[in-house]
Design a protein around this motif. Structure first.
Motif, short mmCIF file in Angstrom:
data_model
loop_
_atom_site.label_atom_id
_atom_site.label_comp_id
_atom_site.label_asym_id
_atom_site.label_seq_id
_atom_site.Cartn_x
_atom_site.Cartn_y
_atom_site.Cartn_z
N GLN A 73 1.34 -4.64 2.52
CA GLN A 73 2.07 -5.04 3.74
C GLN A 73 1.25 -4.78 4.99
O GLN A 73 0.20 -4.14 4.96
N ALA A 107 2.39 -12.60 8.34
CA ALA A 107 1.35 -11.58 8.26
C ALA A 107 0.00 -12.09 8.73
O ALA A 107 -0.80 -11.33 9.28
N SER A 118 4.98 -2.44 -1.59
CA SER A 118 4.35 -3.75 -1.41
C SER A 118 3.08 -3.61 -0.57
O SER A 118 2.95 -2.71 0.26
N HIS A 148 2.03 -4.37 9.57
CA HIS A 148 3.00 -4.33 10.68
C HIS A 148 2.37 -4.96 11.92
O HIS A 148 1.17 -4.79 12.17
N ASP A 165 3.85 -8.33 -3.67
CA ASP A 165 4.83 -7.37 -4.16
C ASP A 165 4.84 -7.26 -5.68
O ASP A 165 5.87 -6.99 -6.28
N THR A 204 -0.98 -0.14 1.32
CA THR A 204 0.03 0.10 0.29
C THR A 204 -0.14 1.53 -0.19
O THR A 204 -1.21 2.13 -0.02
N THR A 234 8.26 -5.15 8.99
CA THR A 234 7.25 -5.10 7.94
C THR A 234 7.06 -6.50 7.37
O THR A 234 8.03 -7.18 7.05
N TYR A 235 5.80 -6.92 7.25
CA TYR A 235 5.48 -8.20 6.62
C TYR A 235 4.90 -7.92 5.23
O TYR A 235 3.83 -7.33 5.11
N ARG A 236 5.61 -8.33 4.18
CA ARG A 236 5.11 -8.18 2.82
C ARG A 236 4.11 -9.28 2.51
O ARG A 236 4.39 -10.46 2.71
#
Length: 322
Positions: free
Chosen positions: A102, A220, A100, A104, A202, A180, A197-199
């Motif tokens: 993403q 995020a 995904s 952090h 996806d 990614t 982790t913030y998606r």
């Protein structure tokens, strides 16, 4: 007193939607039916703890060793700074499909939201297929409003900086940097001991129950570093340099060793040392004995083990806490 010898943990294999079959063949272990995307090599995260594979501590969890031996394992400075907690997480990743998009969070935001540390990480590309790529950071100056528009349109990937990934490449990912990994990459990942982790996107994939995988776009938004930087890949390091520091984060540093023959290493008792053999094979010798360290294998050297020798031909990463 803890044994002055490297500790070998059983790899913890994780089945993920983007995983493949390269990790097991790389490590020389049986391939389960599921696709494996991650092998957690050294971890003390609750619920995901490494278990000692063999030797006098076989069956013990890493957290149990930390509790029993404290600074002898962690190191004097690390035990004091981190309150007796193991501060790193070390993995191999096999990316068969895009992970995904993403990000952090940094320490301050993660502590405020989750009462946990943030997540800085680095990638070392162990192997890659021709044309394999990763995306790290933005490819242009982006405002918050422009970013929000791309998220709403599902086009956030178009504003990411795309990089070819080749064996030996190193990517520096401080908290806040959107990223990614594309298919065809085998990666060694070293990071802070955090699994937050913030998606953001996806690829409209569904989970095992046929539902869209959870996104964390609101979380995020505040975590992202919106700055645009000229370069997100570290400059190549010449093969003539046998020991070079690749990254230096606030909580850890990572070196690359090129072993060709015999190499002696001397460490302070400030920190433990994690050795990852990413290519080749070496004989690891220490005061109490010796062992073979092959590609795909990782060992944890307690802080009291300050002198080791490597003999063979290999590329080895070693990590220490700051």
């Amino acid at each position: 007193m803890i044994e002055q010898a490297p500790i070998i943990f059983a790899p913890s294999l994780k089945s993920v939607i983007w995983g493949g079959s390269r990790i097991c063949s790389y490590k020389g272990i049986p391939q389960p039916d599921a696709k494996i995307g991650e092998s957690w090599e050294v971890s003390a995260l609750p619920g995901h703890e490494s278990v000692v594979e063999s030797g006098p501590y076989a069956g013990s969890k890493l957290s149990e060793l930390v509790a029993a031996f404290g600074a002898e394992l962690l190191g004097d400075a690390v035990a004091e700074r981190y309150g007796g907690k193991f501060p790193l997480l070390v993995k191999f990743l096999d990316v068969c499909h895009n992970i995904s998009v993403q990000v952090h969070p940094r320490d301050e935001l993660a502590m405020a939201r989750h009462n946990a540390p943030g997540k800085n990480e680095m990638w070392y590309i162990v192997d890659s297929d021709p044309g394999a790529k990763v995306c790290v950071g933005f490819n242009q100056k982006i405002s918050h409003d422009e970013y929000e528009l791309h998220v709403a349109e599902g086009s956030v990937e178009s504003i990411l900086a795309e990089h070819e990934s080749n064996p030996g490449d190193v990517f520096y990912l401080p908290a806040g940097r959107v990223h990614t990994i594309g298919p065809g990459n085998l990666v060694a990942e070293i990071q802070d001991a955090s699994d937050i982790t913030y998606r953001i996107f996806d690829y409209n994939r569904l989970d095992s129950e046929g539902k869209p995988r959870e996104l964390h776009t609101d979380l995020a938004r505040e975590a992202i570093d919106y700055e645009h930087y000229d370069n997100y890949k570290l400059a190549p390091v010449a093969d003539t340099v046998t020991d070079v520091e690749l990254v230096h984060f606030p909580h850890f540093c990572v070196h690359r060793l090129l072993v060709d023959g015999t190499m002696d290493l001397h460490f302070s008792t400030d920190s433990f040392t994690v050795l990852m053999c990413v290519r080749g094979e070496v004989r690891l010798r220490y005061a109490g004995g010796e062992m073979t360290l092959r590609a795909g294998r990782t060992v944890l050297c307690p802080a009291v083990l300050t002198d080791i020798s490597l003999d063979g031909k290999a590329t080895v990463l070693y990590s220490r806490a700051n």
